[in-house]
Scaffold this active site. Structure first.
Site, PDB file in Angstrom:
ATOM      1  CG  HIS A  57      -1.786  -1.181   1.331  1.00 55.96           C
ATOM      2  ND1 HIS A  57      -2.429  -1.516   2.502  1.00 55.96           N
ATOM      3  CD2 HIS A  57      -2.139  -2.139   0.428  1.00 55.96           C
ATOM      4  CE1 HIS A  57      -3.137  -2.623   2.315  1.00 55.96           C
ATOM      5  NE2 HIS A  57      -2.961  -3.019   1.067  1.00 55.96           N
TER       6      HIS A  57
ATOM      7  CE1 TYR B  22      -9.953   1.151   4.027  1.00 54.95           C
ATOM      8  CE2 TYR B  22      -9.277   1.117   1.728  1.00 54.95           C
ATOM      9  CZ  TYR B  22      -9.339   0.512   2.961  1.00 54.95           C
ATOM     10  OH  TYR B  22      -8.769  -0.716   3.139  1.00 54.95           O
TER      11      TYR B  22
ATOM     12  CG  ASP C  93     -10.202  -0.575  -1.445  1.00 55.40           C
ATOM     13  OD1 ASP C  93     -11.349  -0.640  -1.928  1.00 55.40           O
ATOM     14  OD2 ASP C  93      -9.916  -1.003  -0.309  1.00 55.40           O
TER      15      ASP C  93
ATOM     16  CG  HIS D  92     -13.073   0.736   1.674  1.00 60.03           C
ATOM     17  ND1 HIS D  92     -13.712   0.991   2.873  1.00 60.03           N
ATOM     18  CD2 HIS D  92     -12.299  -0.347   1.894  1.00 60.03           C
ATOM     19  CE1 HIS D  92     -13.341   0.106   3.774  1.00 60.03           C
ATOM     20  NE2 HIS D  92     -12.482  -0.725   3.211  1.00 60.03           N
TER      21      HIS D  92
ATOM     22  CD  GLU E  72      -9.846  -3.884  -2.540  1.00 63.83           C
ATOM     23  OE1 GLU E  72     -10.265  -4.169  -1.400  1.00 63.83           O
ATOM     24  OE2 GLU E  72      -8.659  -3.593  -2.756  1.00 63.83           O
TER      25      GLU E  72
ATOM     26  CD  GLU F 131     -11.998  -5.128   2.247  1.00 59.05           C
ATOM     27  OE1 GLU F 131     -12.040  -4.432   3.276  1.00 59.05           O
ATOM     28  OE2 GLU F 131     -11.368  -4.796   1.223  1.00 59.05           O
TER      29      GLU F 131
ATOM     30  NE  ARG G  18      -9.470  -6.533  -1.975  1.00 61.93           N
ATOM     31  CZ  ARG G  18      -8.475  -6.781  -1.134  1.00 61.93           C
ATOM     32  NH1 ARG G  18      -7.636  -7.780  -1.355  1.00 61.93           N
ATOM     33  NH2 ARG G  18      -8.324  -6.046  -0.055  1.00 61.93           N
TER      34      ARG G  18
ATOM     35  CG  ASP H 291      -8.403  -6.056   9.591  1.00 59.91           C
ATOM     36  OD1 ASP H 291      -7.899  -6.375   8.500  1.00 59.91           O
ATOM     37  OD2 ASP H 291      -9.440  -5.367   9.687  1.00 59.91           O
TER      38      ASP H 291
END
Length: 413
Positions: free
Chosen positions: A132, A168, A217, A219, A243, A269, A290, A323
């Protein structure tokens, strides 16, 4: 009782390990057997609701599993999955994942080989990962991406702050001008974001060239019609994938994107139920699946999903942020090594504290994650050290703070 002359090994206990070595709440399940020294580990991390997962494991799965044959992974999975009658959801799926992955770890240890060998062996030597690169400006993002490229990473996800907004994936998360108390609220508006992102990738292609694979992403933070526009606007910059363009509730819009541009799409996700991802793969509306492996129920479910994607030309890109525990990252890696339709693997670079708590955490170099030679997942846990990193104390026990529009409307995080 034995099967084909082999002694039956049974589950003696199921323990929940809660630890936060890098300030991120991780949930790991340890399944002990009636054979001295034989146990397995599984990831059950749902960092926004970790205590609910722990309760599901301790109060429901443990009494359900104790005494059962560790070799019957699929049978135990199906029985536990159906035992709640109402199925799926991130809490129950993560609890199941912890048990399921621990049993795969045990099976690998009993066989004396890494789990990927149980799936037919390697399809590749190591697992390419993406990292990232985030920043407050285009220059910041380009500099961080270039630093990763110089370290050998070939795939970089790029995010940039939007001035005054809580963006994000960016280091520049702002507070903005919410109608509510700005000290308590993160503010987000979609219009400035969708205007900025195409300019970012135009800039990055000039700065970084065409050899690096760039990802982004969304998000699920923009209205669906703006998502369609954004996918079209990014097409000239040849992303490896875009994404989470839509929320799970809005997946019907993927067909519109497919009709209008060739930007590669990654999704999943937030998926927790087969009914969410099967139609997208079946209709070839996405290019990468994903999912967060523990959120869909664990390793057993993920390997079935990967096989389904193989037949539809959909590649894997499993969720792998901070996480996900090192046990979960190892499960991702073992599946990545064994499936022919692997695409890419997200990676959080592990802090030293995390590596100390989880000896055997996969090594990362040359832009890839590499397995060790240990049986099972190859990862262990130092429970004494894990106890030195308790969950942080806060009002919501890890829940994400709300994100609101400038007028105070709650929006997706």
């Amino acid at each position: 009782m034995s099967t084909q002359g082999l002694p039956v090994v049974r589950i003696r206990d199921v323990q929940t390990i809660l630890t936060a070595p890098n300030g991120i709440r991780l949930v790991v399940v340890k399944v002990l057997t009636d054979q001295p020294g034989l146990y397995g580990l599984g990831c059950a991390t749902f960092t926004q609701r970790p205590l609910a997962v722990a309760a599901a494991i301790d109060e429901y799965l443990k009494p359900f599993a104790v005494g059962r044959d560790v070799s019957r992974i699929e049978d135990l999975y199906q029985a536990a999955y159906l035992s709640s009658y109402w199925r799926s959801g991130p809490v129950l799926n993560n609890a199941l994942s912890g048990l399921d992955e621990a049993l795969w770890d045990i099976k690998g240890k009993m066989a004396g080989m890494p789990v990927y060998q149980l799936l037919g062996g390697k399809c590749r030597e190591a697992v390419p990962v993406y990292v990232h690169a985030s920043g407050n400006s285009f220059d910041d993002v380009a500099e961080r991406a270039q630093a990763f490229i110089e370290q050998g990473f070939r795939y970089v996800r790029c995010q940039v702050a939007i001035e005054g907004m809580s963006t994000y994936g960016s280091h520049g998360a702002g507070r903005g001008i919410s109608a509510l108390d700005p000290a308590q609220t993160r503010t987000w508006e979609a219009s400035a974001y969708v205007r900025t992102v195409p300019k970012l990738f135009e800039y990055l292609r000039v700065k970084l060239g065409d050899d690096v694979e760039l990802l982004h992403d969304v998000h699920e933070r923009v209205p669906p019609i703006l998502g369609v526009w954004l996918a079209k606007a990014l097409e000239p910059y040849r992303l490896f994938f875009l994404e989470d363009l839509f929320a799970p509730e809005d997946i019907g819009y993927f067909s519109q994107v497919r009709q209008q541009c060739a930007t590669p799409l990654a999704m999943g996700e937030l998926f927790v139920n087969q009914a969410e991802y099967v139609p997208l793969i079946q209709q070839r509306l996405i290019d990468f699946i994903r999912v967060h492996i523990s959120d869909i129920g664990g390793f057993s479910m993920a390997r079935k999903l990967a096989a389904f994607g193989e037949f539809m030309g959909v590649r894997t890109a499993f969720h792998g942020p901070g996480d996900v525990s090192p046990v979960g990252h190892a499960a991702n890696m073992h599946l990545d090594l064994a499936v022919p339709n692997f695409g890419i693997q997200e990676l959080a670079l592990f802090a030293e504290e995390t590596r100390a708590v989880f000896p055997g955490t996969p090594e990362v170099h040359d832009g890839c994650m590499w397995p060790n030679a240990n049986a099972g997942w190859g990862v262990d846990v130092d429970e004494k050290l894990a106890a030195e990193f308790p969950f942080p104390e806060d009002r919501y026990h890890g829940a994400w703070p709300e994100v609101r529009a400038w007028d105070g409307t709650v929006i997706r995080p």
